[in-house]
Each structure stands twice: as C-alpha cells, then as structure tokens.
Design a protein around this motif. Structure first.
Motif, PDB file in Angstrom:
ATOM      1  N   SER A   1       0.807  -1.117  -0.108  1.00 62.42           N
ATOM      2  CA  SER A   1      -0.034  -0.091   0.041  1.00 62.42           C
ATOM      3  C   SER A   1       0.885   1.275   0.047  1.00 62.42           C
ATOM      4  N   ALA A   2       1.998   1.368   0.586  1.00 61.89           N
ATOM      5  CA  ALA A   2       2.946   2.661   0.768  1.00 61.89           C
ATOM      6  C   ALA A   2       3.545   2.620  -0.766  1.00 61.89           C
ATOM      7  N   THR A   3       3.733   1.489  -1.457  1.00 57.88           N
ATOM      8  CA  THR A   3       4.314   1.680  -2.909  1.00 57.88           C
ATOM      9  C   THR A   3       2.855   2.461  -3.739  1.00 57.88           C
ATOM     10  N   ARG A   4       1.763   1.807  -3.784  1.00 58.29           N
ATOM     11  CA  ARG A   4       0.609   2.565  -4.527  1.00 58.29           C
ATOM     12  C   ARG A   4       0.383   3.722  -4.053  1.00 58.29           C
ATOM     13  N   ASP A   5       0.389   4.224  -2.931  1.00 55.66           N
ATOM     14  CA  ASP A   5       0.090   5.549  -2.377  1.00 55.66           C
ATOM     15  C   ASP A   5       1.475   6.686  -3.116  1.00 55.66           C
ATOM     16  N   ALA A   6       2.582   6.042  -3.135  1.00 57.13           N
ATOM     17  CA  ALA A   6       3.800   6.772  -3.556  1.00 57.13           C
ATOM     18  C   ALA A   6       3.495   6.871  -5.131  1.00 57.13           C
ATOM     19  N   GLY A   7       3.161   5.809  -5.693  1.00 55.10           N
ATOM     20  CA  GLY A   7       2.728   5.970  -7.278  1.00 55.10           C
ATOM     21  C   GLY A   7       1.598   6.858  -7.472  1.00 55.10           C
ATOM     22  N   ARG A   8       0.724   7.023  -6.628  1.00 49.92           N
ATOM     23  CA  ARG A   8      -0.394   8.068  -7.045  1.00 49.92           C
ATOM     24  C   ARG A   8       0.188   9.497  -6.993  1.00 49.92           C
ATOM     25  N   GLN A   9       1.354   9.656  -5.795  1.00 49.61           N
ATOM     26  CA  GLN A   9       1.798  10.826  -5.586  1.00 49.61           C
ATOM     27  C   GLN A   9       2.485  11.181  -6.904  1.00 49.61           C
ATOM     28  N   ALA A  10       3.380  10.284  -7.489  1.00 45.47           N
ATOM     29  CA  ALA A  10       4.183  10.423  -8.502  1.00 45.47           C
ATOM     30  C   ALA A  10       3.516  10.795  -9.663  1.00 45.47           C
ATOM     31  N   ARG A  11       2.450  10.115  -9.818  1.00 42.74           N
ATOM     32  CA  ARG A  11       1.443  10.367 -11.093  1.00 42.74           C
ATOM     33  C   ARG A  11       0.783  11.769 -10.879  1.00 42.74           C
TER      34      ARG A  11
END
Length: 165
Positions: free
Chosen positions: A90-100
C-alpha cells in the motif's frame, strides 16, 4: 512441341540467372536481418501534446513526427522509475499515486512538449524518450529532484516494500 518440354526448356534457360541472383538475394536478406536487431534511435525533437499521464514515468502523447501526421504513443520517460500503482504494498501504491499527480501537475497546461533521444522500449507500442516542457524543463529531472521517482537505467527493479515506498 509438348508443353512439358517448353516448361523444362524455360527453367533450363533461367538457371544461370537464378544462380547469379542467389548470392545477391542472400546478402540482402542477411543485411535486413541484421538491421532488424539493431537498436534505432531518433534524435528528435518530435513535437507532441500530452493526452494523459499514465503513471509517474509514463505518458500518452499525440506526437507529430512530420507535417500533417499525428500518432498516439505511450512514452516512458528516460532515466526514471516511479513506484508501481498496482503494487501489493500500500505504501508503494500511495507513492505511485503521488508520483502520477506530480507528473500530471508538471505537464498540465504546458502546451506542446519536445521528445528527444527516442528509442524503442521493451514493451511493444511504447517508446523511451527524454521530454522537455515548453519552458525547457525536463520533467524526469524535476521528479527526481523532488524525490517522487528513482534513477533507472533499464535494469531490474526491487520488488520490496522496504525501499522507502
């Protein structure tokens, strides 16, 4: 004269021409085969409009490679790797959304962009390129400086949740 004899006579007359042409045909075929395995780079620039941001390191653009021609293509930004949106972590998904979202903020309303150093990617239908905004900024460098992405050279990527994402 019987048709069989006419046919055989024609083949017999063609043998010298076929024998002379065979080395040329083989050389052309091997040359084409070696070119198909060679990596082709396009220096650019190619003007494009961002259609949408896919994730923190990939965009869909309407590229204009020559006059009166437009093509949609997915572009992976060279030199960076964003956290995966479909990660089990979930931390990676959250970071991915922030990057997008960060890449979206950089590109929205920027008008035409320039793609340079364009090459094929390991996935069919996508290219890898350097991207420059209309004001000259490189979004990949901006994303790296802000810490949304990590440097990437095309090698393997860590698949753990412990890399800070």
């Amino acid at each position: 004269m019987d048709r069989r004899y006419i046919f055989l006579f024609m083949i017999y007359r063609l043998i010298p021409f076929l024998a002379a042409a065979l080395p040329v045909l083989l050389a052309a075929a091997s040359s084409h085969a070696s070119e198909s395995g060679r990596k082709i780079d396009i220096a650019g620039p190619v003007t494009a409009e961002v259609i949408r941001v896919i994730d923190g390191d990939t965009i869909l653009v309407a590229a204009k490679p020559w006059p009166q021609q437009t093509m949609e293509v997915y572009v992976r930004l060279r030199g960076i790797d964003a956290p995966e949106l479909k990660s089990a972590c979930s931390a990676t998904r959250d970071a991915g959304r922030q990057a997008r979202e960060a890449l979206n903020s950089l590109t929205v309303g920027q008008g035409p962009i320039q793609l340079t150093h364009i090459s094929g990617d390991k996935y069919f239908g996508r290219v890898v390129a350097d991207m420059h905004l209309s004001d000259g900024r490189n979004p990949a460098q901006e994303m790296l400086s802000a810490g949304y992405v990590t440097p990437y050279d095309g090698g393997g990527k860590p698949k753990t949740c412990s890399n800070g994402w």
